[in-house]
Design an enzyme around this catalytic site. Structure first.
Site, PDB file in Angstrom:
ATOM      1  N   ASP A  96       0.504  -1.287  -0.235  1.00  0.00           N
ATOM      2  CA  ASP A  96      -0.046   0.087  -0.151  1.00  0.00           C
ATOM      3  C   ASP A  96       0.838   1.651   0.132  1.00  0.00           C
ATOM      4  O   ASP A  96       1.307   1.529   0.795  1.00  0.00           O
ATOM      5  CB  ASP A  96      -1.192  -0.303   1.019  1.00  0.00           C
ATOM      6  CG  ASP A  96      -2.637   0.413   1.152  1.00  0.00           C
ATOM      7  OD1 ASP A  96      -2.523   1.771   0.732  1.00  0.00           O
ATOM      8  OD2 ASP A  96      -3.338   0.628   2.004  1.00  0.00           O
ATOM      9  N   ASP A 196      -2.726   4.859  -2.368  1.00  0.00           N
ATOM     10  CA  ASP A 196      -3.503   5.458  -1.721  1.00  0.00           C
ATOM     11  C   ASP A 196      -4.662   6.455  -2.596  1.00  0.00           C
ATOM     12  O   ASP A 196      -3.685   7.376  -2.688  1.00  0.00           O
ATOM     13  CB  ASP A 196      -3.483   5.390  -0.319  1.00  0.00           C
ATOM     14  CG  ASP A 196      -3.981   6.381   0.613  1.00  0.00           C
ATOM     15  OD1 ASP A 196      -5.218   5.134   1.057  1.00  0.00           O
ATOM     16  OD2 ASP A 196      -4.212   7.191   0.776  1.00  0.00           O
ATOM     17  N   GLU A 246      -7.195   3.658  -5.183  1.00  0.00           N
ATOM     18  CA  GLU A 246      -8.623   3.939  -4.887  1.00  0.00           C
ATOM     19  C   GLU A 246      -8.944   5.480  -4.720  1.00  0.00           C
ATOM     20  O   GLU A 246      -7.759   6.677  -5.213  1.00  0.00           O
ATOM     21  CB  GLU A 246      -7.688   4.140  -2.932  1.00  0.00           C
ATOM     22  CG  GLU A 246      -9.081   4.513  -2.157  1.00  0.00           C
ATOM     23  CD  GLU A 246      -8.555   5.076  -0.305  1.00  0.00           C
ATOM     24  OE1 GLU A 246      -9.091   4.965   0.126  1.00  0.00           O
ATOM     25  OE2 GLU A 246      -7.747   5.609  -0.574  1.00  0.00           O
ATOM     26  N   HIS A 320     -10.482  -1.654   4.802  1.00  0.00           N
ATOM     27  CA  HIS A 320     -10.206  -1.424   6.872  1.00  0.00           C
ATOM     28  C   HIS A 320     -10.802   0.467   6.554  1.00  0.00           C
ATOM     29  O   HIS A 320     -10.950   0.692   7.730  1.00  0.00           O
ATOM     30  CB  HIS A 320      -8.258  -1.271   6.510  1.00  0.00           C
ATOM     31  CG  HIS A 320      -8.390  -0.515   5.901  1.00  0.00           C
ATOM     32  ND1 HIS A 320      -7.858  -0.340   4.894  1.00  0.00           N
ATOM     33  CD2 HIS A 320      -7.466   0.978   5.293  1.00  0.00           C
ATOM     34  CE1 HIS A 320      -7.118   0.534   3.554  1.00  0.00           C
ATOM     35  NE2 HIS A 320      -7.158   1.801   3.822  1.00  0.00           N
ATOM     36  N   ASP A 321     -11.604   1.135   5.805  1.00  0.00           N
ATOM     37  CA  ASP A 321     -12.012   1.944   5.686  1.00  0.00           C
ATOM     38  C   ASP A 321     -13.537   1.709   6.256  1.00  0.00           C
ATOM     39  O   ASP A 321     -14.670   3.157   6.652  1.00  0.00           O
ATOM     40  CB  ASP A 321     -11.179   2.602   4.647  1.00  0.00           C
ATOM     41  CG  ASP A 321     -10.798   3.167   5.406  1.00  0.00           C
ATOM     42  OD1 ASP A 321      -9.560   3.798   6.377  1.00  0.00           O
ATOM     43  OD2 ASP A 321      -9.988   4.569   4.043  1.00  0.00           O
TER      44      ASP A 321
END
Length: 549
Positions: A96, A196, A246, A320-321
């Site tokens: 990431d 990200d 993302e 994870h969000d």
């Protein structure tokens, strides 16, 4: 380019996956120890959220050093072993990369604060009086997106937390620094990269107030974002790896460009429009029941739009969000097993690369925390106080957090029935939900009808059937919001996917014959698949395959 169309990717949040040294925090050696389990799922890549040196204000998405491992998680030798051991099992590691911003503790930012002009140009500083931010833009975590530095008499931009300063991609030196990071990790044997909020990296030349919103329309999919991505990919040689961006507040047209092979940018994109259908007036912190009609429309728009223009979706419910999907769009009590399986089938049979977030394959639920002291997420704690200031009661604010907090997905992986769910021998860094005695790997390994076994079957079907990987898509029953159904087609093969999104029986617009089809997957106990389908039971899901002669 790597075979991303046939792949399934498993996301790990190392801090909550498995604690090998029993200090209450998951670590890289914990991932190594559980590689056989991950392999048993049939996945191809392991995406790990950041484990780099960081103050962990945003759980690692505030990077202090891209080339060093946070001691809490282990060592560089551990990461190198993880790469080797995963490869032995036919899997690769996806890292990431947080390239929109760094921690304010990063050496670059510290040198900027010291007044070094070269490093000040690594970030976005603007002049202005101490009481007057350059614009009225709002941070994603609440409050102004600008922070004043008295010693410099300037403001710096932080679209996220105040400790996450946005990088200045206009500066070629910044772009070269980030390319070096990619080269460093590619040389280590990393097989993929997740970038990200990468569509936020290109900011406008002129900063102005947003009188219609929070500023995002000025910096999302910015003026040079495609140019920067092409340059990053070409100069680092990662076009042959699996890459995913993302994309925050993005558009279909941009995502087609990001993921089209002709553009030579990324393999695929995450977009989040389908995960906002339970936001009242677009506000994450205002609750409403999911709008299933809107959900279906969004899936159809993105699936068919990407297909027509040769783009590619990352398909997912959880990360994870995001809150746990079975608590959000399913039924975590009466129809826990059925709804978790149904939601999985919805995603895994679509055109795109499926992502599974740790514990999703078990049907893990939201945490159910009852006090703000149980939360660790910086965004959740910020918004708890914002909600109180807006006049919400303590219980109303907590009820919103129970449904929206990012900590819902960050509780420890539930391995067994033990006090700490087999995650650790010490009290974990964040509380474990009470239902871990029912929902855990050990229990589901022993149950042939478990959600875990269902996920293994789903993942294996993608490898077995080309129609799932490559077939065209056509949506069915578009006027019935409670039925999510579609057909996949490829050279004499047809796959029909039927899903009831609700907790009540629904009538199909027309009967479906199963007699000449193979029922590949069914989320109700075996033997209950009918020859002719006229209704779907609560949360029922079927996948039917037919080959024409």
């Amino acid at each position: 380019m790597a075979d991303f169309k046939g792949s399934t990717i498993y996301q790990i949040y190392p801090k909550s996956f498995y604690d090998s040294n029993h200090d209450g925090v998951g670590d890289i050696r914990g991932v190594i120890e559980k590689l056989d389990y991950i392999q048993s799922l049939g996945v191809d890549l392991i995406w790990s959220t950041p484990f780099f040196v960081s103050p962990l204000n945003d759980n690692g998405y505030d990077v202090e050093d891209y080339r060093k491992i946070h001691p809490l998680f282990g060592t560089m030798e551990d990461v190198e072993e993880l790469i080797r051991e995963a490869e032995k099992r036919g899997m690769g590691l996806m890292l990431d990369m947080v390239f929109n911003h760094t921690s304010t503790r990063h050496e670059w930012f510290q040198r900027a604060l010291a007044g070094e002009k070269d490093y000040m140009d690594y970030y976005i500083f603007r002049d202005g009086g101490a009481d007057t931010p350059p614009t009225n833009w709002q941070s994603k975590f609440g409050g102004s997106a600008w922070e004043y530095v008295p010693s410099l008499k300037k403001w710096y931009l932080h679209l996220f937390d105040v400790t996450q300063a946005d990088l200045n991609w206009e500066n070629p030196k910044v772009r070269e620094e980030l390319k070096e990071v990619i080269r460093f990790w590619k040389k280590k044997g990393v097989k993929g990269f997740r970038f990200d909020v990468v569509n936020l990296i290109s900011k406008p030349k002129i900063f102005e107030d947003d009188n219609e919103g929070d500023g995002r329309r000025f910096y999302s999919d910015g003026p040079h974002v495609h140019e920067y991505l092409k340059e990053l990919v070409a100069d680092t040689g990662i076009g042959d790896l699996i890459t995913v961006g993302e994309m925050s507040f993005t558009s279909l047209d941009h995502c087609i460009r990001y993921s089209s092979p002709e553009e030579k940018e990324l393999s695929m994109c995450f977009n989040f429009h389908h995960l906002k259908v339970d936001y009242r007036d677009g506000n994450k912190w205002a609750l409403m029941r999911p709008d299933y009609r809107k959900l279906k429309e969004l899936f159809e728009t993105w699936q068919t739009g990407m297909e027509q223009e040769n783009g590619w979706n990352a398909v997912f419910w959880c990360n994870h969000d995001q809150p746990r999907i079975v608590s959000r769009f399913g039924d975590e009590k009466k129809y826990w097993k059925e709804s978790a399986k149904m939601l999985a089938a919805c995603i895994h049979m679509l055109r795109g690369t499926p992502y599974v977030f740790q514990g999703e394959e078990l049907g893990m639920t939201n945490t159910g925390y009852t006090d703000i002291s149980e939360y660790r997420d910086v965004e959740s704690i910020h918004y708890y106080h914002i909600l109180l200031n807006e006049g919400k009661s303590r219980e109303e604010a907590l009820q919103i957090l129970r449904q929206r907090s990012r900590d819902n997905s960050r509780s420890p992986m539930q391995w067994d029935f033990g006090t700490y769910a087999g995650f650790s021998e010490q009290e974990p860094w964040i509380k474990i939900p009470e239902n871990h005695k029912k929902i855990n790997v050990a229990a589901e390994e022993a149950d042939p009808d478990s959600i875990l076994h269902y996920y293994r079957k789903l993942i294996s079907l993608r490898k077995q059937y080309a129609v799932i990987r490559e077939g065209a898509i056509e949506f069915l029953y578009r006027e019935q919001p409670e039925i999510f159904a579609y057909r996949r087609l490829l050279e004499g093969e047809e796959l029909v996917v039927l899903n009831n999104l609700t907790d009540r029986e629904v009538v199909l617009p027309e009967s479906v014959s199963c007699q000449n089809s193979i029922c590949l997957l069914h989320n109700y106990p075996e033997g209950l698949c009918r020859n002719t389908l006229e209704t779907l039971r609560p949360y029922e899901s079927l996948v039917l395959f037919k080959r024409y002669s």
